[in-house]
Design a protein around this motif. Sequence first.
Motif, short mmCIF file in Angstrom:
data_model
loop_
_atom_site.label_atom_id
_atom_site.label_comp_id
_atom_site.label_asym_id
_atom_site.label_seq_id
_atom_site.Cartn_x
_atom_site.Cartn_y
_atom_site.Cartn_z
N ALA A 52 8.94 6.28 18.94
CA ALA A 52 7.77 6.85 18.27
C ALA A 52 7.52 8.29 18.71
O ALA A 52 7.11 9.13 17.91
N GLN A 53 7.76 8.58 20.00
CA GLN A 53 7.55 9.95 20.48
C GLN A 53 8.51 10.92 19.79
O GLN A 53 8.14 12.04 19.46
N ASN A 54 9.73 10.45 19.56
CA ASN A 54 10.72 11.29 18.87
C ASN A 54 10.26 11.61 17.45
O ASN A 54 10.39 12.75 16.99
N VAL A 55 9.74 10.60 16.77
CA VAL A 55 9.23 10.79 15.40
C VAL A 55 8.05 11.75 15.41
O VAL A 55 7.96 12.64 14.55
N MET A 56 7.15 11.60 16.37
CA MET A 56 5.98 12.47 16.45
C MET A 56 6.37 13.91 16.74
O MET A 56 5.80 14.85 16.15
N GLU A 57 7.34 14.11 17.61
CA GLU A 57 7.78 15.48 17.91
C GLU A 57 8.45 16.11 16.69
O GLU A 57 8.30 17.31 16.44
N TRP A 58 9.21 15.29 15.94
CA TRP A 58 9.79 15.80 14.70
C TRP A 58 8.69 16.20 13.72
O TRP A 58 8.78 17.24 13.05
N TYR A 59 7.65 15.39 13.65
CA TYR A 59 6.53 15.67 12.74
C TYR A 59 5.82 16.96 13.13
O TYR A 59 5.49 17.79 12.27
N VAL A 60 5.60 17.15 14.42
CA VAL A 60 4.95 18.38 14.90
C VAL A 60 5.81 19.60 14.55
O VAL A 60 5.30 20.63 14.08
#
Length: 240
Positions: A52-60
């Motif tokens: 999930a952190q990877n997805v959030m960093e991609w989103y940012v």
Amino acid sequence: MDTKAPIVENVFGISWLSFNLSNVLMITLVSVIILIICIAATRKLQMKPTGAQNVMEWYVDFIKGLIGDTMDWKTGKTFLPLGLTLFLFILISNVIGMVTVVVVDDYSWWGSPTADAGVTLALAFMIVLLSHFYGLKLRGGKEYGKKFFEPVFFMFPFKVIEEFTNTLTLGLRLFGNMFAGGMLTALIIGIGAKSIGGAVLASVPMLIWSGYSLFIAGIQAFIFTMLTMLYISHKVEASH
């Protein structure tokens, strides 16, 4: 079955003031979903992101890129929280109405908040106000005020009209797409509800339309956020 929205009228004794309880419910639910997603994605931060952190960093990074395309990052970084929240709110609001339908006593309690013109226009009005607020804050009143009279003095009324049309087009574009999508979905469901054969006949177009609706939901969230940053950039950067 015909349904209607749960409208509360004469709020605070004001005859023209009313609100849709379904919209209040759905906006609250969307906000809670966003809060849960953000907490879950940032609960256990690691130097090497996974899951999930990877997805959030991609989103940012995605939103940072969108802002960077419309203004200088030194100025644009101020609007990163706005962009992150706005995109996610609109995306989830667009998608949530596709999940199910909840009808109680002929009142529809479930639907996309963005399929209501009142919600999208209020959101657009808020964005336009924010653009003026940050324009005044970052450029100063005198310099910011001059842009409404350039290149000649009598351009002022046209600049005011432009702000009004920006609000309408920003809000109504989102509303029109989501409202039309909801109507077509209801039509397909109505065909399937008439008979078993109709359900089989409607299943294929419903599946195709659901996939297309997800695509439209994402595109509309992207367009609204991009135009928001574009409008803000026009106000906060002197080059515009």
